[in-house]
Motif scaffolding. Structure first.
Motif, short mmCIF file in Angstrom:
data_model
loop_
_atom_site.label_atom_id
_atom_site.label_comp_id
_atom_site.label_asym_id
_atom_site.label_seq_id
_atom_site.Cartn_x
_atom_site.Cartn_y
_atom_site.Cartn_z
N ARG A 106 0.89 -1.22 -0.07
CA ARG A 106 -0.04 -0.04 0.10
C ARG A 106 1.02 1.28 0.21
NH1 ARG A 106 -5.17 -0.95 0.93
NH2 ARG A 106 -5.94 -3.01 1.63
N HIS A 107 0.45 2.37 -0.61
CA HIS A 107 1.07 3.53 -0.55
C HIS A 107 0.50 4.59 0.44
CE1 HIS A 107 3.16 2.48 -4.50
NE2 HIS A 107 1.93 1.88 -4.84
N LEU A 108 1.58 5.66 0.71
CA LEU A 108 1.18 6.35 1.83
C LEU A 108 0.24 7.46 1.36
CD1 LEU A 108 4.83 6.74 3.58
CD2 LEU A 108 2.79 5.85 4.41
N GLY A 109 0.66 7.88 -0.09
CA GLY A 109 -0.27 9.19 -0.73
C GLY A 109 0.50 10.25 -0.41
N ILE A 110 1.57 10.37 -0.02
CA ILE A 110 2.19 11.81 0.35
C ILE A 110 3.05 12.24 -0.52
CG2 ILE A 110 1.53 11.42 2.74
CD1 ILE A 110 4.53 10.87 3.24
N PRO A 111 3.31 13.65 -0.39
CA PRO A 111 4.39 14.18 -1.54
C PRO A 111 5.83 13.58 -1.01
CG PRO A 111 3.04 15.88 -0.65
CD PRO A 111 2.81 14.61 0.04
N GLY A 112 6.72 13.20 -2.14
CA GLY A 112 8.00 12.93 -1.73
C GLY A 112 8.02 11.38 -1.58
N LEU A 318 11.41 3.02 4.71
CA LEU A 318 11.00 2.12 4.33
C LEU A 318 9.51 2.09 4.69
CD1 LEU A 318 13.74 -0.63 5.08
CD2 LEU A 318 12.99 0.54 2.99
N ARG A 319 8.60 2.08 3.54
CA ARG A 319 7.10 2.17 4.03
C ARG A 319 6.54 0.70 4.34
NH1 ARG A 319 8.49 4.52 -0.73
NH2 ARG A 319 6.85 3.14 -2.13
N SER A 320 5.72 0.59 5.34
CA SER A 320 5.38 -0.75 5.86
C SER A 320 3.80 -0.53 6.36
CB SER A 320 6.19 -1.50 6.69
OG SER A 320 5.54 -2.69 7.04
N VAL A 321 3.05 -0.12 5.42
CA VAL A 321 1.38 -0.16 5.76
C VAL A 321 0.57 -0.84 5.20
CG1 VAL A 321 2.08 2.38 6.29
CG2 VAL A 321 1.52 1.72 3.84
N GLY A 322 1.27 -2.07 4.93
CA GLY A 322 0.31 -3.33 4.50
C GLY A 322 0.45 -3.48 3.22
N TYR A 323 0.00 -4.57 2.63
CA TYR A 323 -0.23 -5.37 1.48
C TYR A 323 -1.59 -5.07 0.97
CZ TYR A 323 4.06 -7.84 2.90
OH TYR A 323 5.33 -8.23 3.09
N ARG A 324 -1.63 -5.01 -0.48
CA ARG A 324 -2.93 -5.38 -1.27
C ARG A 324 -3.05 -6.30 -2.34
NH1 ARG A 324 -7.16 -2.12 -2.69
NH2 ARG A 324 -7.70 -1.94 -4.91
N GLY A 325 -3.87 -7.14 -2.60
CA GLY A 325 -4.10 -7.67 -3.60
C GLY A 325 -4.27 -7.13 -4.90
#
Length: 456
Positions: A106-112, A318-325
């Motif tokens: 999953r993405h954070l959806g934030i600038p940068g 390192l972004r670790s905010v979940g997986y997505r199908g």
């Protein structure tokens, strides 16, 4: 005979195969477990951290199922490629169960977020786990400070691996590239940060405690952030895991500050809570920090922004905010949940079951639960399939799945090919003066697998 294809050889796929062969209602059944990789076991092989040898030993239990006479492992099979879509699979098999997990982050959806040095934690996990798709991935680990956004078990794994010394990992199956990078690592501070409070963190207590047992590493928590969580002050109503987590964190928070003790530890893991990332700061040369907004409990299980901001320095994020199908060619897909619509495992299109198509695991229920959660999920799907067996077996299917897959342009790696990979990895590790060491790329894996065609 009822011939079933299970797509995916991770826990959900293997547990589905096990449920199908252990039942008594359809004795004449053959299960073909297909995987895109030439290696079985899914995230147990390519997601469990190399220093978690007890969890990785689950491969022995999965192996028992895959070696059953009625189960046939076929790796290196790309379902969804030209010539091997859902229609072709249904011509070869009476039923198809998709157990393909959740393949993207999953993405954070934030600038940068996409600046150099800001990466999904899944990339880091694939790198140190020697996933062949990550063969070209590199982590130089020149950063002094690394920021891990997320407070689940994957985030804990990543923080722990960043804090490990290479000699501690030499006995694992980690490939030489990541092992060498960890030996040269400059990381001194690892920040693991969550937007909510400690009582809502998703890590398990066993994983959390491991951080405090790392040699040469100090765990740092801020009592004021912990106390902000109402459930932290009175954890009696929390589930057992949450209560135990609070106990561990309270013990670290109440530990008196000791400069001499801190000086003994060359690395620090900072656990921070109630901070929501709003921007990754940096430029074309890389990240330099992450800007966070402080949050506060909203009284309904969520958080709200306070308008107060803090920047934490870091040259690796390192972004670790979940997986997505991800959508599966030929199957309906719910974009909102990242899953395939189903009822008790039967794939649904507009509320109507699609004959012979089923799902199990994360693509069925979303990326939730632990490895054991896949057992009841797989059993439910298997029972639905078996209830449909009489209708499914009425169709005529191709006589030989191996030949049919080959005609479809595939070059399947059967079980002997996987055993050849195991042997090659043991031999390679022995040559390095280590135990088994994973082959890190497609070329090496397939060369080893196809050597079984020659050696027999």
């Amino acid at each position: 005979m009822l011939r079933v294809a299970v797509i995916g050889s991770g826990p959900s796929g293997v547990y589905t195969a096990q449920s199908l062969i252990e039942q008594q209602t359809v004795p004449d059944i053959e299960v073909y477990v297909l995987d895109r990789l030439p290696c079985p076991y899914g995230l147990v092989r390519y997601g469990v951290a190399p220093d978690h040898e007890k969890i990785k030993s689950l491969q022995n239990n999965l192996r028992t199922v895959l070696e059953h006479p009625k189960v046939h492992f076929l790796g290196n099979v790309e379902v969804g490629s030209p010539g091997l879509g859902v229609q072709e699979l249904r011509e070869i098999f009476d039923a198809v169960v998709f157990c393909v997990g959740a393949a993207t982050d999953r993405h954070l959806g934030i600038p940068g977020e996409d600046l150099p040095g800001s990466r999904p934690a899944t990339d880091f996990v694939a790198w140190y786990s020697a996933h062949p798709d990550a063969a070209a991935t590199r982590f130089a680990l020149a950063a002094r400070s690394a920021i891990v956004i997320g407070v689940g078990n994957v985030a804990v794994d990543v923080a722990r691996m960043l804090s490990r010394r290479a000699p501690e990992l030499a006995a694992t199956d980690m490939p030489q590239g990541p092992l060498g990078a960890l030996a040269d690592s400059h990381v001194e501070d690892v920040w693991m940060i969550g937007r909510r409070g400690p009582s809502q963190a998703k890590f398990t207590t066993k994983e959390l405690r491991e951080l405090g047992a790392l040699p040469g590493t100090q765990v740092v928590v801020r009592p004021d952030e912990l106390a902000l969580d109402p459930a932290y002050r009175d954890p009696g109503e929390l589930p057992a895991v949450g209560r135990r987590n609070v106990e561990v964190l309270r013990g670290w928070a109440e530990r008196p500050a000791d400069a001499a003790h801190a000086a003994e530890h060359g690395r620090r893991i900072h656990l921070r809570f109630f901070l929501r990332p709003v921007e990754v700061l940096g430029d074309a040369d890389g990240v330099r920090a992450v800007r966070f907004e402080r949050t506060a409990p909203d009284g309904h299980g969520g958080v709200t922004g306070t308008g107060e901001f803090e920047e934490i320095e870091g040259q690796l994020v390192l972004r670790s905010v979940g997986y997505r199908g991800t959508p599966q060619p030929g199957l309906p897909f719910d974009e909102a949940t990242g899953t395939v619509p189903h009822k008790e495992g039967r794939v649904l299109r507009n509320g109507t079951p699609l004959p012979g198509l089923y799902v199990a695991g994360w693509i069925k229920r979303g990326p939730t639960g632990v490895i054991g959660t896949n057992r009841p999920c797989a059993k439910e799907t298997a029972l639905s399939l078996l209830a449909d067996a009489a209708t499914l077996a009425e169709r005529a299917t191709a006589e030989d799945p191996m030949a049919a897959l080959t005609r479809a342009g595939q070059r399947p790696v059967p079980w002997p090919g996987w055993l050849a990979i195991e042997a090659a990895e043991a031999e390679w590790g022995h040559g390095l003066g280590r135990g088994t060491v994973k082959l890190p790329d497609w070329q090496g894996l397939l060369a080893a697998a196809h050597s079984a065609d020659v050696t027999g």
